[in-house]
Design an enzyme around this catalytic site. Structure first.
Site, PDB file in Angstrom:
ATOM      1  CG  HIS A 164     -36.914 -54.675  21.657  1.00 55.19           C
ATOM      2  ND1 HIS A 164     -35.900 -53.741  21.563  1.00 55.19           N
ATOM      3  CD2 HIS A 164     -36.810 -55.205  22.904  1.00 55.19           C
ATOM      4  CE1 HIS A 164     -35.209 -53.726  22.690  1.00 55.19           C
ATOM      5  NE2 HIS A 164     -35.740 -54.593  23.530  1.00 55.19           N
ATOM      6  CE  LYS A 291     -57.698 -51.593   3.937  1.00 51.54           C
ATOM      7  NZ  LYS A 291     -56.590 -50.683   3.674  1.00 51.54           N
ATOM      8  CD  GLU A 298     -55.094 -45.046   9.514  1.00 52.67           C
ATOM      9  OE1 GLU A 298     -54.625 -44.529   8.487  1.00 52.67           O
ATOM     10  OE2 GLU A 298     -55.930 -45.964   9.468  1.00 52.67           O
TER      11      GLU A 298
END
Ligand code: ARG
Length: 468
Positions: A164, A291, A298
């Site tokens: 979970h 970044k 992705e």
């Protein structure tokens, strides 16, 4: 216009021309040219079969002329000199047109005797896909192999395992890698299982009713390397189940890739900082200089949608088609090519991502908290003869106590534990050792060092077997 139409392969009975948009709508040479080599191979085998009929459709000289012409067609495609003409509708018409230009219509015009583009295209697609699946298999083997190597290299490092997406129990990070490797290993099986169903020969089925010149289909099978011969000409020309199956195994593989990518994206976030993708597989931001984005992962996650979409779309195309060939079946080609490109690139990128991953074991370690050993605490009491349902409850009470005190579970004193249950012994604090917890899970398939290395060996030997 009527004259022009007569030039077309099927133009004999037509009096008016085709709407240019219809021509564009109908053509598929823009993508089925990928089949040029298998189309030539199929034609060479078919010519041979035509030279062996009784009486022979082709003389020995005509056969060698056709072979010579087809070899030239192939080398023109290979060298990029094949000139596509306006009327070339698909790879079959283009190759045949060019063959007749090279060797003359009198002989070239005999090649298509008893054959239809219906059995021809199905043959070409199966030949092409069998080669592609072989390549996919090698790339999947590469991915499983690199995951096994990394799992062995990083065997010492423990991390939180999640259910979970909540911290659950300590595991070896290698165990996590091998979880994904096992999914890819099952993909390997699925791609291999596909091959016998792709390798069924349609050639010799004609348009739908069979071959009128009794070509030797066993010869065709053997020449083209098919495993079996299609048993019903009507089914053979219209069967695209092999494409649907390919799209399914590709989709499931892409779903596995996507899930792996998702984990890597999560673990590479600053919140986790367990690992970082290599620079070769990351990109920067145009505005935020700090970044480093896991774009490769992705895209891997994103591309899965595309392949699943091809599967759903193609099944919808198939549904409701009446028996034998319908032009809708041409729509089986682009999904097949597209899935092949997506899977091929994704597997190679995935290999690159895994082989350049950098991990930060110290941060993995920080994810381990004593509450993750609550199950071990319950199991400690089980070893002292208390039923698990009871020990689960006792351990839960210890957690509650630690929360009330605002201290970690391991910081409770012996007296605290004994106040919850008299069954706790002086050695209770020994439970709070992540290494011990992991090492206890030594049953086959578990996360102990031995059980993980056993998985590494099993996957490696599977790769050796599947390479045979
Ligand atoms: N390009 C066609 C396809 O992919 C070849 C078969 C054409 N057959 C026909 N009867 N028009 O399906």
């Amino acid at each position: 216009m009527a004259e022009q139409m007569a030039q077309k392969l099927w133009g004999g009975r037509f009096t008016t021309g085709t709407d240019p948009l219809m021509w564009e709508f109908n053509q598929c040479l823009s993508y089925d040219k990928a089949l040029y080599a298998v189309d030539v191979a199929g034609s060479k085998a078919y010519a041979l079969a035509l030279s062996r009929t009784t009486p022979p459709i082709l003389t020995t000289h005509e056969l060698s002329e056709i072979h010579r012409g087809l070899d030239q067609v192939q080398s023109e495609w290979e060298s990029g000199t094949f000139e596509i003409k306006q009327d070339d509708e698909d790879i079959h018409t283009a190759n045949e047109r060019r063959l007749s230009e090279i060797i003359g219509k009198d002989v070239g015009g005999k090649l298509h005797t008893g054959r239809s583009r219906n059995d021809q295209v199905a043959t070409d697609m199966r030949l092409w896909l069998a080669q592609e699946v072989q390549r996919d298999i090698e790339w999947i083997q590469g991915v499983v192999g690199i995951l096994a190597v990394k799992a062995e290299e990083w065997i010492d490092h423990l991390a939180a395992g999640f259910t979970h997406l909540q911290r659950a129990q300590p595991i070896r990070f290698s165990h996590f890698l091998l979880a994904h490797a096992h999914s890819f290993a099952s993909d390997l099986d699925r791609f291999r299982d596909l091959l016998p169903r792709i390798s069924v020969l349609p050639l010799g089925s004609g348009a739908l009713a069979g071959n009128p010149f009794c070509v030797d289909r066993e010869l065709l099978r053997n020449e083209l390397g098919f495993q079996t011969i299609g048993g019903n000409s009507m089914q053979s020309v219209a069967d695209r189940d092999f494409v649907a199956e390919y799209l399914f195994v590709c989709s499931l593989l892409m779903v596995h890739i996507s899930r792996f990518a998702e984990d890597i994206i999560i673990y590479s976030s600053s919140e986790f900082n367990w690992l970082v993708c290599g620079d070769a597989y990351s990109t920067g931001s145009s505005i935020m200089p700090q970044k480093k984005n896991p774009d490769a992962c992705e895209l891997l996650r994103g591309k899965s949608g595309r392949t699943v979409g091809q599967l759903a779309g193609f099944l919808t195309t198939l549904k409701g088609l009446p028996a034998t060939y319908n032009k809708d079946l041409q729509e089986s080609q682009e999904p097949m090519f597209d899935a092949a490109v997506t899977v091929g690139k994704s597997l190679r990128i995935l290999q690159g991502v895994v082989s350049t991953l950098k991990i930060f074991p110290e941060n993995m370690k920080k994810s381990l908290t004593p509450d993750m050993l609550a199950t071990d605490l319950a199991e400690y009491l089980v070893r002292r003869g208390i039923p698990f349902r009871e020990t689960h409850h006792i351990s839960g009470s210890c957690i509650r106590l630690s929360e009330q005190r605002g201290v970690p579970l391991s910081a409770l004193s012996l007296e605290d534990f004994k106040s919850v249950s008299p069954h706790f012994g002086d050695d209770v604090h020994e439970v709070f050792n992540f290494e011990t917890s992991v090492e206890r899970r030594d049953a086959k398939g578990g996360t102990s060092r031995r059980a993980v290395l056993e998985q590494v060996e099993a996957l490696k030997s599977k790769l050796v077997q599947s390479a045979k």
